[in-house]
Scaffold this motif. Sequence first.
Motif, PDB file in Angstrom:
ATOM      1  N   THR A   1     -42.409 119.469  68.522  1.00  0.00           N
ATOM      2  CA  THR A   1     -43.496 118.615  67.580  1.00  0.00           C
ATOM      3  C   THR A   1     -44.736 119.098  67.935  1.00  0.00           C
ATOM      4  O   THR A   1     -45.230 119.213  68.955  1.00  0.00           O
ATOM      5  CB  THR A   1     -43.150 117.232  67.542  1.00  0.00           C
TER       6      THR A   1
ATOM      7  N   GLU B   1     -42.654 112.802  59.209  1.00  0.00           N
ATOM      8  CA  GLU B   1     -41.895 113.095  58.008  1.00  0.00           C
ATOM      9  C   GLU B   1     -42.971 113.241  56.670  1.00  0.00           C
ATOM     10  O   GLU B   1     -42.782 114.062  55.976  1.00  0.00           O
ATOM     11  CB  GLU B   1     -40.967 112.387  57.846  1.00  0.00           C
TER      12      GLU B   1
ATOM     13  N   ARG C   1     -44.584 116.452  56.864  1.00  0.00           N
ATOM     14  CA  ARG C   1     -44.067 117.537  56.541  1.00  0.00           C
ATOM     15  C   ARG C   1     -43.792 117.746  55.043  1.00  0.00           C
ATOM     16  O   ARG C   1     -43.606 118.735  54.452  1.00  0.00           O
ATOM     17  CB  ARG C   1     -42.509 117.478  57.423  1.00  0.00           C
ATOM     18  N   GLN C   2     -43.627 116.484  54.285  1.00  0.00           N
ATOM     19  CA  GLN C   2     -43.306 116.538  52.803  1.00  0.00           C
ATOM     20  C   GLN C   2     -44.758 116.892  52.210  1.00  0.00           C
ATOM     21  O   GLN C   2     -44.771 117.853  51.341  1.00  0.00           O
ATOM     22  CB  GLN C   2     -43.105 114.991  52.391  1.00  0.00           C
TER      23      GLN C   2
END
Length: 325
Positions: A98, A141, A144-145
Amino acid sequence: MSQRRKFIKQSLVSSALFLPGVSAFSKTLEKGLQKEEKPLILSTWNHGLPANKAAWNKLKETGSILDAVEAGVRDTELDMENLSVGLQGLPDREGITTLDASIMTGDGACGSVAFVRQIKHPITLARAVMEKTPHVMLAGEGARQFAIAQGFPLEKEELSPKAKVEYDKWKVTSQYKPIINIENHDTIGMVGIDSSGKLAGSCTTSGLAYKMHGRVGDSPIIGAGLYVDDEVGAATATGLGETIIRICGSFLIVELMRQGRTPQEACEEAVKRLVTKSKNIQDIQAGFLAINKYGETGAFAVHPGFNFARATSSENILIDSKSHF
């Protein structure tokens, strides 16, 4: 105070010119000062040399110091030999890589991403957060979206060959308290100033090796891993992020410079404060780089071993930083 300090420095340089066999520049170095020069780019560790080269090329191409500090660390994000930056970096305890990154300009604009997966260039994603959203930080997330919405391709989630070898070795003992001096896991931080005095900085990392899943270090936190102010200067950090976060290291250095400290004095004071606030300091490495609006620089670390790259129009060199211990 700052004008008086500048006058004293200039007087020291002028006096040194009359000493036989000793240059003014070497004398200023002995006193912890740096020759004033712009444009100038600084970055952490050995991988700062190729990063500086990429940054300098971009600065010549576009004239933008922001473009330069982004391009510089993008080079490191692609370096398959580097196990501390980019998707090839060492993973967390679960075997997942990450990434964290931040970017900032001297007018206060900034953006960052944390705990991001499958994005090749988190620094560019951080810049997109800065320029295309009302926010400063996106994480996990959600980051990332946002990357997908901005057209960033998702990379296949697998460890690089070198990272997999190291991770398999680590799993034999699976010690849950990483010691940064042993694992030698660090980031790249870069700060730069252009010929007009505009400043910018960037910071990107795959984080502490074998960290707990979800851990975020100092690199994406504005004021910890990076801080930039055109009125004063810029600073960036490297090393064990928890210790840097606790003292707001980069912001502290810029504020000390605002109060009249040289970049070198400010870095030394930040390390001194970090040492007093940290337990088990013998196992902790952290270092800082700073530059003020005049183009003077400073660097200091907790322990020996920290180095940084310094690029000007005439050279790109690696310099060993002094340390507290």
